[in-house]
Design a protein around this motif. Sequence first.
Motif, PDB file in Angstrom:
ATOM      1  N   ASN A 526       6.616  12.278   3.888  1.00  0.00           N
ATOM      2  CA  ASN A 526       5.123  12.113   4.033  1.00  0.00           C
ATOM      3  C   ASN A 526       4.571  11.007   3.166  1.00  0.00           C
ATOM      4  O   ASN A 526       5.283  10.462   2.200  1.00  0.00           O
ATOM      5  N   LEU A 527       3.465  10.465   3.416  1.00  0.00           N
ATOM      6  CA  LEU A 527       2.937   9.353   2.594  1.00  0.00           C
ATOM      7  C   LEU A 527       1.438   9.788   2.101  1.00  0.00           C
ATOM      8  O   LEU A 527       0.502  10.485   2.861  1.00  0.00           O
ATOM      9  N   LYS A 528       1.146   9.524   0.884  1.00  0.00           N
ATOM     10  CA  LYS A 528       0.044  10.051   0.083  1.00  0.00           C
ATOM     11  C   LYS A 528      -0.919   8.802  -0.265  1.00  0.00           C
ATOM     12  O   LYS A 528      -0.103   7.739  -0.645  1.00  0.00           O
ATOM     13  N   LEU A 529      -2.070   8.895  -0.489  1.00  0.00           N
ATOM     14  CA  LEU A 529      -2.768   7.764  -0.867  1.00  0.00           C
ATOM     15  C   LEU A 529      -3.643   8.270  -1.927  1.00  0.00           C
ATOM     16  O   LEU A 529      -4.560   9.271  -2.024  1.00  0.00           O
ATOM     17  N   VAL A 530      -3.830   7.785  -3.155  1.00  0.00           N
ATOM     18  CA  VAL A 530      -4.856   7.867  -4.039  1.00  0.00           C
ATOM     19  C   VAL A 530      -5.550   6.575  -4.528  1.00  0.00           C
ATOM     20  O   VAL A 530      -4.779   5.548  -4.842  1.00  0.00           O
ATOM     21  N   SER A 531      -6.687   6.391  -4.589  1.00  0.00           N
ATOM     22  CA  SER A 531      -7.475   5.087  -4.641  1.00  0.00           C
ATOM     23  C   SER A 531      -8.743   5.491  -5.188  1.00  0.00           C
ATOM     24  O   SER A 531      -9.562   6.602  -4.950  1.00  0.00           O
ATOM     25  N   GLU A 532      -9.304   4.418  -5.815  1.00  0.00           N
ATOM     26  CA  GLU A 532     -10.476   4.336  -6.330  1.00  0.00           C
ATOM     27  C   GLU A 532     -11.195   2.816  -5.996  1.00  0.00           C
ATOM     28  O   GLU A 532     -10.695   2.131  -6.382  1.00  0.00           O
ATOM     29  N   PHE A 533     -12.162   2.925  -5.381  1.00  0.00           N
ATOM     30  CA  PHE A 533     -12.891   1.711  -5.171  1.00  0.00           C
ATOM     31  C   PHE A 533     -13.126   0.792  -6.201  1.00  0.00           C
ATOM     32  O   PHE A 533     -13.610   0.927  -7.293  1.00  0.00           O
ATOM     33  N   GLY A 534     -12.784  -0.595  -6.190  1.00  0.00           N
ATOM     34  CA  GLY A 534     -12.736  -1.398  -7.285  1.00  0.00           C
ATOM     35  C   GLY A 534     -11.907  -1.407  -8.204  1.00  0.00           C
ATOM     36  O   GLY A 534     -11.671  -2.197  -9.238  1.00  0.00           O
ATOM     37  N   LYS A 535     -10.688  -0.285  -8.434  1.00  0.00           N
ATOM     38  CA  LYS A 535      -9.825   0.076  -9.351  1.00  0.00           C
ATOM     39  C   LYS A 535      -8.526   0.064  -9.090  1.00  0.00           C
ATOM     40  O   LYS A 535      -7.353   0.303  -9.714  1.00  0.00           O
ATOM     41  N   GLY A 536      -8.383  -0.150  -7.777  1.00  0.00           N
ATOM     42  CA  GLY A 536      -6.662  -0.160  -7.149  1.00  0.00           C
ATOM     43  C   GLY A 536      -6.254   0.967  -6.515  1.00  0.00           C
ATOM     44  O   GLY A 536      -7.065   1.978  -6.361  1.00  0.00           O
ATOM     45  N   SER A 537      -5.105   0.922  -5.844  1.00  0.00           N
ATOM     46  CA  SER A 537      -4.819   2.236  -5.059  1.00  0.00           C
ATOM     47  C   SER A 537      -3.201   2.346  -5.433  1.00  0.00           C
ATOM     48  O   SER A 537      -2.590   1.492  -5.954  1.00  0.00           O
ATOM     49  N   THR A 538      -2.885   3.520  -5.077  1.00  0.00           N
ATOM     50  CA  THR A 538      -1.530   4.015  -5.387  1.00  0.00           C
ATOM     51  C   THR A 538      -1.177   4.785  -4.099  1.00  0.00           C
ATOM     52  O   THR A 538      -1.622   6.021  -3.799  1.00  0.00           O
ATOM     53  N   PHE A 539       0.010   4.141  -3.107  1.00  0.00           N
ATOM     54  CA  PHE A 539       0.708   4.869  -2.246  1.00  0.00           C
ATOM     55  C   PHE A 539       1.950   5.539  -2.635  1.00  0.00           C
ATOM     56  O   PHE A 539       2.777   4.883  -3.309  1.00  0.00           O
ATOM     57  N   VAL A 540       2.285   6.891  -2.322  1.00  0.00           N
ATOM     58  CA  VAL A 540       3.233   7.522  -2.658  1.00  0.00           C
ATOM     59  C   VAL A 540       3.962   7.871  -1.393  1.00  0.00           C
ATOM     60  O   VAL A 540       3.758   8.592  -0.566  1.00  0.00           O
ATOM     61  N   ILE A 541       5.482   7.298  -1.296  1.00  0.00           N
ATOM     62  CA  ILE A 541       6.114   7.820  -0.333  1.00  0.00           C
ATOM     63  C   ILE A 541       7.291   8.895  -0.663  1.00  0.00           C
ATOM     64  O   ILE A 541       7.889   8.610  -1.566  1.00  0.00           O
ATOM     65  N   GLU A 542       7.147   9.769  -0.014  1.00  0.00           N
ATOM     66  CA  GLU A 542       8.199  10.964  -0.081  1.00  0.00           C
ATOM     67  C   GLU A 542       9.127  11.168   0.875  1.00  0.00           C
ATOM     68  O   GLU A 542       8.805  11.228   2.406  1.00  0.00           O
ATOM     69  N   LEU A 543      10.560  11.074   0.924  1.00  0.00           N
ATOM     70  CA  LEU A 543      11.483  10.885   1.893  1.00  0.00           C
ATOM     71  C   LEU A 543      12.620  11.935   1.293  1.00  0.00           C
ATOM     72  O   LEU A 543      12.833  12.158   0.380  1.00  0.00           O
ATOM     73  N   PRO A 544      13.315  12.778   2.222  1.00  0.00           N
ATOM     74  CA  PRO A 544      14.504  13.511   2.165  1.00  0.00           C
ATOM     75  C   PRO A 544      15.705  12.835   1.525  1.00  0.00           C
ATOM     76  O   PRO A 544      15.677  11.608   1.649  1.00  0.00           O
ATOM     77  N   LEU A 545      16.060  13.539   0.352  1.00  0.00           N
ATOM     78  CA  LEU A 545      17.110  12.818  -0.475  1.00  0.00           C
ATOM     79  C   LEU A 545      18.480  13.652  -0.122  1.00  0.00           C
ATOM     80  O   LEU A 545      18.702  14.893  -0.401  1.00  0.00           O
TER      81      LEU A 545
END
Length: 813
Positions: A526-545
């Motif tokens: 799954n792919l998650k997004l945490v972001s705040e306008f004007g302060k950048g973004s963080t995308f988190v990729i989770e894959l089976p190990l």
Amino acid sequence: MKSKKSYTPIKVLLSYVALLALVTAVGWFLYSENTVYNKLEDKIAFEKTKILKVSKLFSNIYKAESLGRKTIQTNSEKDFKSYLIETDSLKSRIDTLKQIVTTEYQKTLLDSVAYLLSEKTKNIQQLKAIKNKAEDEVSVNNAINEITRMESKLRKLVLRDFAKNPEQLGSYQRNVLRKYVDYLNQNIPDDSTNTLSKKASDSILANSKKLLTSVKLKAEKKKESLNFQENKLLKNEIAISEQLRKVLRIIEREIIINSIKNNTLKEKSLKKVNTVITASAIIGLILTLFFSILIVSDYSKSQLYKKQLEAANFKTKKLLKSREQLISTVSHDLKTPLSTIVGYTELLGNSDVNTKQSYFVKNIKNSSEYITQLVQDLLDFSQIEAGKITIEKVPFLLPEVINDVAKNIQTVYKQKNIDLVIHVDEKLNNRIVGDPFRLKQILSNIIGNAYKFTEEGFIKINAYKTTDDSFFSISIEDSGIGIAKGSQKLVFEEFTQANDNIEKKYGGTGLGLSICQKIIAILGGNLKLVSEFGKGSTFVIELPLLFDTSLNVTSEIEKRIFLNTKNYTFIVIDDDINLLNLTSSVLKQEKHHVLSFDNAVKALEAIKTTQFDFIITDIQMPVMDGFSFIEKLKNSNYTTYKNQPIIALTGRGDLEYSVFTKAGFTTVLKKPYSPKVLLETIQNILENNELPTVDINKSEEITSSKLYSLEPLKEFLNNDNEALYEVLNQFVESSEENLAHLENAIKEKDIFEINAIAHRIAPMFKQIEANEIATILNILERDNLEKSDLENLWNSLHTKTDLLFTALQKEIV
């Protein structure tokens, strides 16, 4: 087609509810009636018990009456005692019967029976007393008889002493005989022993007899009185017995009436149940027919709607297929001139141009790259939507993948003042199993976006294991423009940007993140997004190990040392001289002895007299293909052939892996293949390891829009530049010759020849990752090739190969 709401499920539900209600009502009624019926059964059984007891009482009364009559007749004390015992038993049975009767009237009647039995006993006692009194008369009669016998003993004669039946004599004779008897009685001498005189004795006897006769007369009178009393008591006895039977019959009749009444109620209950069941069956049948008609009617309509939907679905699929073909065709037609533009732009950029021209070239290049990316995104999106995307599971090193992608993108955006920070957890340094190409595609898109939307600051990439060790995560954090909370969902939708200004300022198609999210979902993550306008973004990729647990040789040098423990003799067969030379070169670098043939017939001739350890052969070859070769080899009596391993090389995608193994091949390598794969396959065979199943049908995918790459070829040749230039020279010469033959076949529209030439030359183009040319050759290799497409395909192929050969000539120089 207008959508019509279907009420069939509601009707089916209503039919089930109605039938369920009917069944419930009938069930409740049957349960209630069954309860009543069981109670009636119990009552009937109870009444039957009472009838049996009354009948037994009748039998016992008859037995008591019999004993009573016997007592009266015999006047025996023993019989009277038996009668009393039976009477007590009857009273006990009456008490038992009283406990089970249900009405006070019946209990009163049973009390009267007990009373009558008591009266009957008293009556028998009185009769017994009368019998005892009657015995006095018997005593008197006995006394008279005794005196009469005494008269005989005193020798007083009678007529019977002279005639046996004096009453039968005539009157004269009887009178004469009587006078004679009297005379003799008068003259009988006295007995000397008697103290009384004959006369005195006669007087005593006469007086005694007279006295006893008087007593007898009184006894007879008393007997008459006793007989009267006895008759009265006997009548009373009969009356009592009759009254007993009458009372018992009343009880019995009342019990029988109750039993009949209960049986009548039982029959009514059964009739009621039968009526209700019949009515329920009729109602159920009517409901079933009614709802069946409704459902069948709806089913007919649904079938009609189904046909309409199928027609619409067929039309939709056709439209989707047309869209897919359109995207594919348009993309292909766009990529052909784009490749030309990119190629000539690079050539133009490398030539002597002034500043203004350099600016024009740069703009052309940027626009070409944008359109190329758009075309690639459309192709990826189309493949995902059509479910044609393929996923690999191969071992790779995660740190290498992350570093390669990030460093390459950093090079593109080197003019920006952005710090790149990469950290990979040491726990992820071992080889993991997955699809490195898809992971690179995902990372390229997200890291590329991070660079695109960040003017300065940092981009941090962090890879680590999740807490449960079943997934690994890659977070990409940037200090860019960020995404407003209300727009964060939009960035994952197709052809959508966070806002209109982004497309104008930064460009993009709005497909990248949507494609990434779909691919990650296919990979099981799954792919998650945490972001705040004007302060950048963080995308988190989770894959089976999943870690690679197979034999891990960390370097090609170690692999070569491992293989070089023994030198083997290989027979290599391939009609493509370039691939033949490449395969032979790899084996020769490992110090193996190689015999190479461009024809299977020649190889068979050599095998007759040559000792060998391995055979590596192409499948689709002129004169004799790989299947015919192995068949002839196995059917031969060559002393040199002892079931040595045979590895098949193929570019075909229409045959299953099992087809090759059933034919006798040890395993299959699909073209193009790397030296590493070839050597690992040989090593697995030597070690008798289980060979992986090769997906022969896996379609080739364009993984890059670049013109070519010599890295795979350099890997084959162990970075030997001299050998590289020699192979490239030979490749260009042979390819130009084959392309000339291909042009003639296309002009003649000889599909069979076109297929053969395309199949023969395609692997080498794939080997140097000339993917656009390889794609065209794959199309030309198909049996269902349309003749109308030949001219366009040839023009595109000719343009691309010209660009390729021009670039390769520069490499050679």
